[in-house]
Scaffold this active site. Structure first.
Site, PDB file in Angstrom:
ATOM      1  N   GLU A 105       0.839  -1.191   0.000  1.00 47.31           N
ATOM      2  CA  GLU A 105       0.000   0.000   0.000  1.00 47.31           C
ATOM      3  C   GLU A 105       0.877   1.246   0.000  1.00 47.31           C
ATOM      4  O   GLU A 105       1.972   1.260   0.554  1.00 47.31           O
ATOM      5  CB  GLU A 105      -0.899   0.025   1.242  1.00 47.31           C
ATOM      6  N   PRO A 129       2.392   1.448 -17.446  1.00 48.22           N
ATOM      7  CA  PRO A 129       1.809   2.787 -17.311  1.00 48.22           C
ATOM      8  C   PRO A 129       1.434   3.148 -15.874  1.00 48.22           C
ATOM      9  O   PRO A 129       1.501   4.318 -15.501  1.00 48.22           O
ATOM     10  CB  PRO A 129       0.573   2.720 -18.217  1.00 48.22           C
ATOM     11  N   GLU A 157       9.648  10.390  -2.746  1.00 45.98           N
ATOM     12  CA  GLU A 157       9.125  11.671  -3.216  1.00 45.98           C
ATOM     13  C   GLU A 157       7.635  11.543  -3.537  1.00 45.98           C
ATOM     14  O   GLU A 157       7.210  10.587  -4.189  1.00 45.98           O
ATOM     15  CB  GLU A 157       9.897  12.097  -4.462  1.00 45.98           C
ATOM     16  N   ASP A 196       9.160  -4.087 -13.510  1.00 46.32           N
ATOM     17  CA  ASP A 196       7.697  -3.941 -13.543  1.00 46.32           C
ATOM     18  C   ASP A 196       7.320  -2.612 -14.188  1.00 46.32           C
ATOM     19  O   ASP A 196       6.481  -1.871 -13.680  1.00 46.32           O
ATOM     20  CB  ASP A 196       7.124  -4.028 -12.130  1.00 46.32           C
TER      21      ASP A 196
END
Length: 468
Positions: A111, A224, A176, A221
């Site tokens: 998460e 988009p 970031e 991996d």
């Protein structure tokens, strides 16, 4: 209230809480000075805090207070009333440093939360690993190794990784926080990206990926959903190297099947060219708005990917697509890794208007001498034009030499005596002047008497002015 103003109120409120209630008034007199509005806001927060303390101390909450203070199993640490079943709710403070703002997303690799770094006073993103990896010593070792390398990557098209930390046995990365939109979300919303903008995005993506590879990190991996477009439209690559944490052997399959290279699907050894294949799939989707391989189920997708099926030509989806773009995409999608471009910089250079030197500089690399020599030269001439100009210069130079006999002063003025005779004559004159000591050195030559020439120019323009 502006953020800076609210930050000041919050700091004074925290400082006042650290003091005895009887000393708070004197503290606020000194800290707030003549700013009555600032003091009023701080006192309001102190009153709310006091009311909350009184409310909790009432009998009706005695039992609840005891339950809260009782030890709870580790599993219940992240239990909350969040409607999205997030581990944390806004306002939670982690490690006395990070204040949770909200859940940004979740996936197979954990998460991600938006948070405020209370020490550095800046927004960050916190990525928590899946619970299954927190007890896997080998996975955690790879995790820390990946983060230690990722921290060294500093590039404007790569999301910065700040630190790795632990909270109640749960490991997470602080990175970031990018204000923007995932490329996957953008493509769903608008379809394909216009060609000119897509070329710009592709170049930035190649530059960022080259910076990652230059540090020896594989993304594993690239898709988009792991590519952000920030508020200025700039590309930011996220989650590089994290997918490898899920497996003991980096050759094993990890990542998203729809964007894996053939060697990734077959659990073979991965290289930078494996990411190049995934880059090709992303570029296909970027320029066409369609997935290169579409399937309705995972088994069907795996069968399709493991077959020799070639994706539909991008030009069939976009009629005016530049042929160079299609060529680049299909080179990236070669099943044999050795036939793909060797680096992301080569992909950037092969795009329309590509320049390998500019691509290397954009990636933050020092171009090699071979790359500089191979770079296109601005203003370079075609060989035929260059030879013609050289021949013209040679002919012009010969013409000037030929015509100099008619215009050069030393050719026009007749010399009755050679320079050697004149040298002997000058030595004879020296002896006549009484100089008997032999000269230690000598030199002779011809020069122009400028005053005499100026006189001739002003008083005699006849053709024989230098002959008699």
């Amino acid at each position: 209230m502006k953020p800076d103003r609210w930050r000041k109120v919050d700091e004074l409120f925290e400082a006042a809480l650290d003091r005895e209630p009887s000393h708070r008034a004197a503290f606020l007199d000194h800290a707030c000075g003549s700013d009555r509005e600032l003091r009023r806001e701080v006192e309001k927060m102190l009153d709310i805090d006091s009311q909350a303390q009184d409310f909790i101390k009432t009998d009706v909450f005695d039992v609840a207070a005891k339950l809260i203070t009782q030890p709870t199993p580790k599993k219940s640490i992240f239990t909350s009333d969040s409607i999205d079943d997030a581990r944390f709710v806004p306002g939670d403070i982690l490690s006395e440093r990070y204040r949770i703002i909200g859940l940004l997303g979740r996936g197979g690799m954990g998460e991600v939360y938006r948070a405020d770094d209370l020490k550095l006073k800046q927004p960050v993103a916190l990525k928590f690993l899946p619970a299954s990896l927190n007890t896997d010593g080998a996975a955690l070792a790879r995790f820390y190794k990946e983060v230690s390398v990722a921290r060294q990557i500093s590039h404007r098209h790569v999301c910065r990784v700040y630190d790795v930390a632990e909270y109640s046995g749960e490991h997470f990365i602080s990175m970031e926080f990018v204000r923007g939109e995932e490329l996957s979300s953008l493509l769903k919303r608008i379809g394909r990206v216009p060609q000119d903008k897509a070329v710009d995005v592709a170049r930035q993506l190649c530059a960022g990926l080259a910076a990652v590879h230059e540090r020896g990190v594989l993304h594993r991996d690239l898709k988009p959903a792991n590519i952000m477009l920030d508020e200025h439209g700039e590309v930011r690559i996220t989650d590089f190297g994290i997918a490898a944490l899920a497996v003991e052997d980096p050759r094993e399959m990890s990542g998203t099947p729809a964007y894996m290279s053939p060697e990734q699907l077959d659990s073979q050894e991965l290289t930078a060219r494996s990411d190049i294949y995934s880059l090709g799939l992303v570029l296909y989707e970027l320029f066409t708005g369609k997935k290169a391989f579409a399937a309705t189920s995972l088994p069907e997708l795996l069968r399709l990917r493991r077959s020799d099926t070639t994706p539909t030509s991008p030009a069939e989806h976009v009629r005016d697509l530049n042929p160079l773009i299609e060529r680049v995409i299909f080179r990236c999608l070669e099943r044999d890794p050795s036939k793909r471009p060797a680096s992301a910089l080569q992909v950037a250079a092969a795009l329309p208007g590509g320049d390998p030197l500019a691509a290397a500089l954009a990636a933050g690399e020092t171009p090699s001498p071979e790359m500089v020599a191979a770079a296109p030269k601005q203003g370079a001439l075609r060989p035929a034009v260059a030879v013609s100009l050289l021949a013209s210069v040679i002919i012009l130079f010969g013409t000037i030499c030929f015509l100099s006999r008619y215009v050069a002063l030393y050719r026009i003025v007749p010399l009755n005596k050679s320079p050697e005779v004149l040298r002997d004559r000058s030595a004879e004159l020296v002896r006549k002047f009484g100089v008997t000591t032999p000269a230690g050195d000598s030199a002779y030559g011809m020069g122009l008497d400028r005053d005499y020439l100026d006189y001739i120019h002003d008083n005699d323009q006849s053709p024989t002015r230098f002959c008699c």
